[in-house]
Design a protein around this motif. Structure first.
Motif, PDB file in Angstrom:
ATOM      1  N   VAL A  28       0.889  -1.571  -0.123  1.00 47.92           N
ATOM      2  CA  VAL A  28      -0.070  -0.153   0.150  1.00 47.92           C
ATOM      3  C   VAL A  28       0.829   1.477  -0.072  1.00 47.92           C
ATOM      4  O   VAL A  28       0.669   2.175  -0.743  1.00 47.92           O
ATOM      5  CB  VAL A  28      -1.058   0.288   1.369  1.00 47.92           C
ATOM      6  CG1 VAL A  28      -1.690   1.234   0.759  1.00 47.92           C
ATOM      7  CG2 VAL A  28      -1.853  -1.635   0.920  1.00 47.92           C
ATOM      8  N   LYS A  55      -7.569   2.426   0.858  1.00 47.27           N
ATOM      9  CA  LYS A  55      -7.303   1.142   1.208  1.00 47.27           C
ATOM     10  C   LYS A  55      -6.265   0.296   2.222  1.00 47.27           C
ATOM     11  O   LYS A  55      -6.429  -0.153   2.897  1.00 47.27           O
ATOM     12  CB  LYS A  55      -6.239   0.386   0.121  1.00 47.27           C
ATOM     13  CG  LYS A  55      -5.621  -1.115  -0.260  1.00 47.27           C
ATOM     14  CD  LYS A  55      -6.510  -2.063  -0.180  1.00 47.27           C
ATOM     15  CE  LYS A  55      -5.511  -3.527  -0.211  1.00 47.27           C
ATOM     16  NZ  LYS A  55      -7.041  -4.414  -0.025  1.00 47.27           N
ATOM     17  N   LYS A 197     -15.594  -1.735  -2.165  1.00 50.15           N
ATOM     18  CA  LYS A 197     -14.478  -2.079  -2.423  1.00 50.15           C
ATOM     19  C   LYS A 197     -14.747  -1.012  -3.661  1.00 50.15           C
ATOM     20  O   LYS A 197     -15.830  -1.628  -4.341  1.00 50.15           O
ATOM     21  CB  LYS A 197     -13.710  -3.272  -1.978  1.00 50.15           C
ATOM     22  CG  LYS A 197     -12.345  -3.409  -3.038  1.00 50.15           C
ATOM     23  CD  LYS A 197     -11.497  -4.485  -2.462  1.00 50.15           C
ATOM     24  CE  LYS A 197     -12.570  -5.478  -3.810  1.00 50.15           C
ATOM     25  NZ  LYS A 197     -11.457  -7.110  -3.713  1.00 50.15           N
ATOM     26  N   GLU A 199     -11.950  -0.962  -7.517  1.00 53.56           N
ATOM     27  CA  GLU A 199     -10.158  -1.149  -7.898  1.00 53.56           C
ATOM     28  C   GLU A 199     -10.366  -1.239  -9.117  1.00 53.56           C
ATOM     29  O   GLU A 199     -11.203  -1.611  -9.720  1.00 53.56           O
ATOM     30  CB  GLU A 199      -9.742  -1.892  -6.791  1.00 53.56           C
ATOM     31  CG  GLU A 199     -10.449  -3.669  -7.147  1.00 53.56           C
ATOM     32  CD  GLU A 199      -9.515  -4.274  -6.434  1.00 53.56           C
ATOM     33  OE1 GLU A 199      -8.188  -4.432  -5.878  1.00 53.56           O
ATOM     34  OE2 GLU A 199     -10.365  -5.900  -6.575  1.00 53.56           O
TER      35      GLU A 199
END
Length: 251
Positions: A28, A55, A197, A199
């Motif tokens: 991260v 994140k 989430k 992404e």
């Protein structure tokens, strides 16, 4: 359920344990640093950085770590200069694999990735050898217990999404064009939609059927070893495995 999707669900559980060990922190921090370098240190004006910070919160990273990573990315603090690299190859059973990594030493990382492929029955290939088998997409996960199928489909399309996948037992998977992920997410948030989430990802356009446990086991060991490498950010693979075999592997 497609094997690659189930595998990522298994890996998400494993990631919680990895975070305790600091493995996810490393990944991260690198993403935050690169995002800040490419798009600036203001998360409001840099969607990639904003998602990287979220994140960081998911893995309980202290905010001082986040702030230092941003400053390294913008040049306010000295630090390692990371670059993004992509590797492609084949795993057991002819499964296509794409690896996204960040590194401060391309030669070292290439050697490590090549070794992992070889050790677990795969072959590292040349650039472009399998990437054409994947499409770049954005995915947004929304809890199923919050919305009906009709409600979330209507909101997703209104927000600019391409489709909603219902396969996962816990989450709706809203798919977007990769370039539209941040916009669609913001539109959904404005509608009050709870997002678990979001992404960028790669979706396989075709899958390889793995029907024996031995090949499946070798493949999982390869994928696990790749994801456990500190330089690797994400791994994508185009396989499908019967539920009965996946349950044995998960157990």
């Amino acid at each position: 359920m497609a094997g690659h999707s189930r595998w990522h669900n298994i890996k998400n559980k494993k990631a919680k344990a990895d975070a305790i060990k600091g493995r996810m922190f490393t990944k991260v921090i690198r993403e935050i640093t690169i995002a800040a370098r490419l798009g600036g240190g203001d998360p409001e004006a840099n969607p990639r950085l904003r998602m990287a910070i979220e994140k960081a919160k998911e893995v309980n990273m202290p905010m001082e770590n986040v702030e230092r990573a941003i400053k390294r990315g913008t040049g306010e603090l000295e630090g390692v200069n990371y670059e993004e690299v992509q590797y492609e190859g084949y795993g057991p059973g002819g499964v296509a694999i794409v690896v996204e990594a960040t590194t401060d030493n391309r030669n070292r990382t290439t050697a490590e990735i090549r070794h992992i492929f070889s050790k677990y029955g795969g072959n590292l290939g040349s650039s472009g050898c399998v990437s054409f088998l994947f499409e770049d997409k954005g995915i947004i996960n929304v809890p199923k217990d919050k919305y009906s199928e009709d409600e979330i489909f209507e909101k997703a399309i209104e927000a600019g999404a391409e489709d909603v996948i219902m396969d996962d037992p816990e989450y709706y998977e809203i798919r977007t064009a990769s370039s539209e992920l941040y916009k669609v997410r913001e539109n959904l948030e404005k509608m009050g939609v709870e997002i678990a989430k979001a992404e960028l990802t790669k979706i396989p356009t075709t899958t390889v059927q793995i029907t024996d446990e031995e090949t499946a086991t070798k493949l999982m060991k390869l994928l696990d070893a790749l994801e456990d490498n500190d330089d690797v950010q994400k791994v994508y693979a185009n396989f499908d495995i019967p539920e009965s075999i996946l349950e044995k592997l998960e157990g």
